[in-house]
Design an enzyme around this catalytic site. Structure first.
Site, mmCIF file in Angstrom:
data_model
loop_
_atom_site.group_PDB
_atom_site.id
_atom_site.type_symbol
_atom_site.label_atom_id
_atom_site.label_comp_id
_atom_site.label_asym_id
_atom_site.label_seq_id
_atom_site.Cartn_x
_atom_site.Cartn_y
_atom_site.Cartn_z
ATOM 1 C CB THR A 132 -0.893 -0.009 1.259
ATOM 2 O OG1 THR A 132 -1.552 1.239 1.385
ATOM 3 C CG2 THR A 132 -0.082 -0.245 2.544
ATOM 4 C CG ASP A 133 -1.146 4.966 -1.038
ATOM 5 O OD1 ASP A 133 -1.712 4.329 -0.131
ATOM 6 O OD2 ASP A 133 -1.724 5.839 -1.721
ATOM 7 C CD GLU A 134 -3.579 3.665 4.360
ATOM 8 O OE1 GLU A 134 -3.379 3.561 5.577
ATOM 9 O OE2 GLU A 134 -4.709 3.698 3.857
ATOM 10 C CE1 TYR A 158 -3.587 -2.606 5.614
ATOM 11 C CE2 TYR A 158 -3.359 -0.271 5.081
ATOM 12 C CZ TYR A 158 -3.434 -1.596 4.681
ATOM 13 O OH TYR A 158 -3.346 -1.898 3.342
ATOM 14 C CE LYS A 162 -0.046 -4.541 3.027
ATOM 15 N NZ LYS A 162 -0.424 -5.876 2.466
HETATM 16 P P1 NAD Z 1 -9.707 -7.422 1.983
HETATM 17 O O1 NAD Z 1 -9.744 -7.117 3.436
HETATM 18 O O2 NAD Z 1 -10.899 -7.155 1.157
HETATM 19 O O3 NAD Z 1 -9.312 -8.964 1.752
HETATM 20 C C1 NAD Z 1 -8.311 -9.596 2.485
HETATM 21 C C2 NAD Z 1 -8.470 -11.101 2.288
HETATM 22 O O4 NAD Z 1 -7.406 -11.745 3.022
HETATM 23 C C3 NAD Z 1 -9.776 -11.664 2.827
HETATM 24 O O5 NAD Z 1 -10.349 -12.547 1.901
HETATM 25 C C4 NAD Z 1 -9.382 -12.394 4.097
HETATM 26 O O6 NAD Z 1 -10.208 -13.516 4.390
HETATM 27 C C5 NAD Z 1 -7.957 -12.833 3.754
HETATM 28 N N1 NAD Z 1 -7.134 -13.050 4.953
HETATM 29 C C6 NAD Z 1 -7.017 -12.223 6.030
HETATM 30 N N2 NAD Z 1 -6.185 -12.785 6.948
HETATM 31 C C7 NAD Z 1 -5.756 -13.960 6.426
HETATM 32 C C8 NAD Z 1 -4.881 -14.969 6.876
HETATM 33 N N3 NAD Z 1 -4.276 -14.898 8.079
HETATM 34 N N4 NAD Z 1 -4.658 -16.051 6.087
HETATM 35 C C9 NAD Z 1 -5.272 -16.148 4.870
HETATM 36 N N5 NAD Z 1 -6.131 -15.229 4.401
HETATM 37 C C10 NAD Z 1 -6.364 -14.134 5.158
HETATM 38 O O7 NAD Z 1 -8.437 -6.636 1.438
HETATM 39 P P2 NAD Z 1 -8.214 -5.936 0.014
HETATM 40 O O8 NAD Z 1 -8.748 -4.556 0.071
HETATM 41 O O9 NAD Z 1 -8.642 -6.864 -1.049
HETATM 42 O O10 NAD Z 1 -6.605 -5.817 0.018
HETATM 43 C C11 NAD Z 1 -5.806 -6.857 -0.523
HETATM 44 C C12 NAD Z 1 -4.346 -6.472 -0.384
HETATM 45 O O11 NAD Z 1 -4.111 -5.258 -1.077
HETATM 46 C C13 NAD Z 1 -3.921 -6.200 1.069
HETATM 47 O O12 NAD Z 1 -2.623 -6.712 1.241
HETATM 48 C C14 NAD Z 1 -3.927 -4.685 1.185
HETATM 49 O O13 NAD Z 1 -2.988 -4.258 2.156
HETATM 50 C C15 NAD Z 1 -3.519 -4.291 -0.216
HETATM 51 N N6 NAD Z 1 -4.010 -2.980 -0.680
HETATM 52 C C16 NAD Z 1 -5.331 -2.657 -0.579
HETATM 53 C C17 NAD Z 1 -5.769 -1.440 -1.089
HETATM 54 C C18 NAD Z 1 -7.215 -1.038 -1.036
HETATM 55 O O14 NAD Z 1 -7.537 0.111 -1.346
HETATM 56 N N7 NAD Z 1 -8.143 -1.922 -0.670
HETATM 57 C C19 NAD Z 1 -4.852 -0.554 -1.680
HETATM 58 C C20 NAD Z 1 -3.488 -0.920 -1.747
HETATM 59 C C21 NAD Z 1 -3.099 -2.145 -1.256
HETATM 60 O O1 DAU Z 2 -4.184 3.947 0.392
HETATM 61 C C1 DAU Z 2 -4.381 2.572 0.276
HETATM 62 C C2 DAU Z 2 -5.257 2.084 1.419
HETATM 63 O O2 DAU Z 2 -6.574 2.544 1.145
HETATM 64 C C3 DAU Z 2 -5.239 0.572 1.580
HETATM 65 O O3 DAU Z 2 -3.944 0.157 1.917
HETATM 66 C C4 DAU Z 2 -6.227 0.128 2.665
HETATM 67 O O4 DAU Z 2 -6.268 -1.285 2.735
HETATM 68 C C5 DAU Z 2 -7.599 0.652 2.288
HETATM 69 O O5 DAU Z 2 -8.536 0.331 3.309
HETATM 70 C C6 DAU Z 2 -7.567 2.164 2.080
HETATM 71 O O6 DAU Z 2 -7.329 2.848 3.342
HETATM 72 P P1 DAU Z 2 -8.128 4.169 3.728
HETATM 73 O O7 DAU Z 2 -8.110 4.336 5.190
HETATM 74 O O8 DAU Z 2 -7.671 5.315 2.905
HETATM 75 O O9 DAU Z 2 -9.602 3.744 3.196
HETATM 76 P P2 DAU Z 2 -11.064 3.996 3.815
HETATM 77 O O10 DAU Z 2 -12.034 3.576 2.758
HETATM 78 O O11 DAU Z 2 -11.228 3.413 5.179
HETATM 79 O O12 DAU Z 2 -11.128 5.573 3.967
HETATM 80 C C7 DAU Z 2 -10.904 6.429 2.854
HETATM 81 C C8 DAU Z 2 -10.972 7.846 3.361
HETATM 82 O O13 DAU Z 2 -12.323 8.137 3.755
HETATM 83 C C9 DAU Z 2 -10.129 8.104 4.609
HETATM 84 O O14 DAU Z 2 -9.581 9.407 4.536
HETATM 85 C C10 DAU Z 2 -11.124 8.015 5.768
HETATM 86 C C11 DAU Z 2 -12.407 8.508 5.136
HETATM 87 N N1 DAU Z 2 -13.664 7.917 5.668
HETATM 88 C C12 DAU Z 2 -13.757 6.563 5.706
HETATM 89 C C13 DAU Z 2 -14.899 5.953 6.168
HETATM 90 C C14 DAU Z 2 -15.011 4.438 6.235
HETATM 91 C C15 DAU Z 2 -14.718 8.739 6.038
HETATM 92 O O15 DAU Z 2 -14.641 9.976 5.974
HETATM 93 N N2 DAU Z 2 -15.863 8.133 6.486
HETATM 94 C C16 DAU Z 2 -15.998 6.773 6.587
HETATM 95 O O16 DAU Z 2 -17.082 6.297 7.028
#
Ligand code: NAD
Ligand code: DAU
Length: 358
Positions: A132-134, A158, A162
Site C-alpha cells: 500500500t501507499d500508506e 495497519y 504493512k
Molecule cells: P480485503 O480485506 O478485502 O481482503 C483480504 C483477504 O485476506 C480476505 O479474503 C481475508 O479472508 C484474507 N485473509 C485475512 N487474513 C488472512 C490470513 N491470516 N490467512 C489467509 N487469508 C487471510 O483486502 P483488500 O482490500 O482486497 O486488500 C488486498 C491487499 O491489497 C492487502 O494486502 C492490502 O494491504 C492491499 N491494498 C489494498 C488497497 C485497497 O484500497 N483496498 C490498496 C493498496 C493495497
Molecule cells: O491507500 C491505500 C489504502 O486505502 C489501503 O492500503 C487500505 O487497505 C484501504 O482500506 C484504504 O485505506 P483508507 O483508510 O484510505 O480507506 P477507507 O475507505 O477506510 O477511507 C478512505 C478515506 O475516507 C479516509 O480518509 C477516511 C475517510 N472515511 C472513511 C470511512 C469508512 C470517512 O470519511 N468516512 C468513513 O465512514
C-alpha cells in the site's frame, strides 16, 4: 499454476476472476475467510477446475509448505491481509499477526520451496507482495507525490504492519536471493469491496437513507484507482518487473473525501433518485479518525515508464461503473450485511477437512 493468498477478498477476488477470464493457467487460492473473505464473490467459478480454493491461515507454516509442495506454483501473489485502517486502531493484534507474521511465514515457506526447485524453475519463480501507499505516511498540500524512494513513515497500526511486511520482503531478496516484487498501490474502489470502506459504505448508507459519515472536515485526500487497473498493474509487474524492485501504482486521481462523497451522491441522484431531495442532504461530519493521514498521492512514473502500464479508467468512468455494479448487485451487499455470505460458505465448503475444493 499460481498461488494467490487472500483471493476471496476485494482485490484478490477481482484478480482471480480476471485472471481466469483471460488465461488458462490455474490458480490455487488460499484464504482464511475472515469477515472480509467472501466466497460468494467467486461463485461464478464453481465447477471450474482451474480454481482450487483452500481455506487456510497464511500463518500456518505446515499448510503453506504442503500447498507449495502439492501445487508447485511458478509464483506466489500475496494479497492476504487485514486491510481496514479503522479496525487496526481498535484491534491492532490481528494486523501484526496476519500482515507481519503471516508474510514472514509465507516468505520462509517460499524460500524453502524456491531453493528446492530445479535451476530453470528457480529462475522463473516470483514472490509478488501486494502492498500500500500508506507505508509512506502523510503528505502536506504542496509535497510531491510518493515515489519508490520516499522514506517509510507509517502512521496507523495497519500501515505499520504493512511497512513491516514490506521490509521483510525486501530482506528476503537481499539476504537470501528470493526473487520478490512489491507493489505499493493507492486506494482501490470497484465491485466486491466490503461495505466498511468509504465508497461502498457511502453507496449503501445512501440507498438505505442513513447518514453519510464524513470524518473530520472531509478535506483528507486519497488517490483513487479502479480495482481492475490495480489488477492489470500486478499482472504487468509479475510478467515483466525486475526481481527486487518495488513499483508504485496509482491513477493520478487525487480527490478530497468530500468530493468523492459529493460525486457519489450526484451519481445516485441520477441513477437511483431518492423519493425526495438529494442524497447530499444525508452527509454528516463526524469525529475524525485518530491519526488520520491528510493526503496520499502516487507518482506512478516508474511502472508507466519501465513497464508501459496505464490505467484504463478515469475516476469518473470507474466510479460510474462502481455505482452501477452496486445497484445491480444488491443481493451481494445484502448477503454481507445480513451475514448470509458466511452461511453460504458453511453450505458449500462444509468439508473443510478435505482442505481443497474446486
Ligand atoms: P480485503 O480485506 O478485502 O481482503 C483480504 C483477504 O485476506 C480476505 O479474503 C481475508 O479472508 C484474507 N485473509 C485475512 N487474513 C488472512 C490470513 N491470516 N490467512 C489467509 N487469508 C487471510 O483486502 P483488500 O482490500 O482486497 O486488500 C488486498 C491487499 O491489497 C492487502 O494486502 C492490502 O494491504 C492491499 N491494498 C489494498 C488497497 C485497497 O484500497 N483496498 C490498496 C493498496 C493495497
Ligand atoms: O491507500 C491505500 C489504502 O486505502 C489501503 O492500503 C487500505 O487497505 C484501504 O482500506 C484504504 O485505506 P483508507 O483508510 O484510505 O480507506 P477507507 O475507505 O477506510 O477511507 C478512505 C478515506 O475516507 C479516509 O480518509 C477516511 C475517510 N472515511 C472513511 C470511512 C469508512 C470517512 O470519511 N468516512 C468513513 O465512514
Amino acid at each position: 499454476m499460481i498461488l494467490v493468498t487472500g483471493g476471496a477478498g476485494f482485490i484478490g477476488a477481482n484478480f482471480v476472476l480476471e485472471w481466469l477470464r483471460s488465461t488458462s493457467e490455474p490458480v490455487v487460492n488460499v484464504d482464511k475467510l475472515t469477515y472480509a473473505g467472501n466466497l460468494g464473490s467467486l461463485r461464478s467459478l464453481q465447477g471450474d477446475d482451474r480454481h482450487k480454493f483452500v481455506q487456510a491461515d497464511i500463518c500456518d507454516r505446515q499448510v503453506v509448505d504442503d500447498l507449495l509442495a502439492t501445487f508447485q506454483p511458478r509464483a506466489v501473489l500475496h494479497f492476504a491481509a487485514e486491510s481496514h485502517v479503522d479496525r487496526s486502531i481498535h484491534g491492532p493484534a490481528e494486523f501484526v499477526q496476519t500482515n507481519v507474521v503471516g508474510t514472514f511465514t509465507l516468505l520462509e515457506a517460499a524460500k524453502a520451496y524456491f531453493v528446492s526447485l530445479p535451476a530453470e524453475r528457480r529462475e522463473a519463480f516470483r514472490f509478488l507482495h501486494v502492498s500500500t501507499d500508506e507505508v509512506y505516511g502523510s503528505l502536506g498540500p504542496a509535497d510531491p507525490a510518493f515515489t519508490e524512494t520516499t522514506p517509510y513513515a507509517p502512521n496507523s497500526p495497519y500501515s505499520a504492519s504493512k511497512a513491516g511486511s514490506d521490509h521483510l520482503v525486501r530482506a528476503y531478496f537481499h539476504t537470501y536471493g528470493l526473487p520478490v516484487l512489491t507493489t505499493n498501490c493507492s486506494n482501490n474502489y470497484g465491485p466486491l469491496q466490503f461495505p466498511e470502506k468509504l465508497i461502498p459504505l457511502m453507496i449503501d448508507n445512501a440507498l438505505s437513507g442513513k447518514p453519510l459519515p464524513v470524518y473530520g472536515d472531509g478535506q483528507n485526500i486519497r488517490d483513487w484507482l479502479y480495482v481492475a487497473d490495480h489488477c492489470s498493474a500486478i499482472r504487468e509487474v509479475l510478467a515483466n518487473g525486475a526481481a527486487g524492485e518495488t513499483y508504485n501504482v496509482g491513477g493520478c486521481n487525487e480527490k478530497s473525501n468530500l468530493e468523492v462523497v459529493h460525486t457519489l451522491c450526484d451519481l445516485l441522484d441520477e441513477l437511483k433518485p431518492a423519493p425526495k431531495g438529494s442524497y447530499r442532504e444525508l452527509i454528516q461530519f463526524v469525529t475524525d479518525r485518530p491519526g488520520h493521514d491528510r493526503r496520499y498521492a502516487i507518482d506512478a512514473g516508474k511502472i508507466m515508464g519501465s513497464l508501459g502500464w496505464r490505467p484504463m479508467e478515469t475516476f469518473e468512468t470507474g466510479l460510474r461503473k462502481t455505482v452501477e455494479w452496486y445497484l445491480a448487485n444488491q443481493d451481494w451487499v445484502n448477503g454481507v450485511k445480513s451475514g448470509d455470505y458466511r452461511k453460504w460458505v458453511e453450505l458449500n465448503y462444509a468439508d473443510r477437512s478435505a482442505g481443497v475444493a474446486a
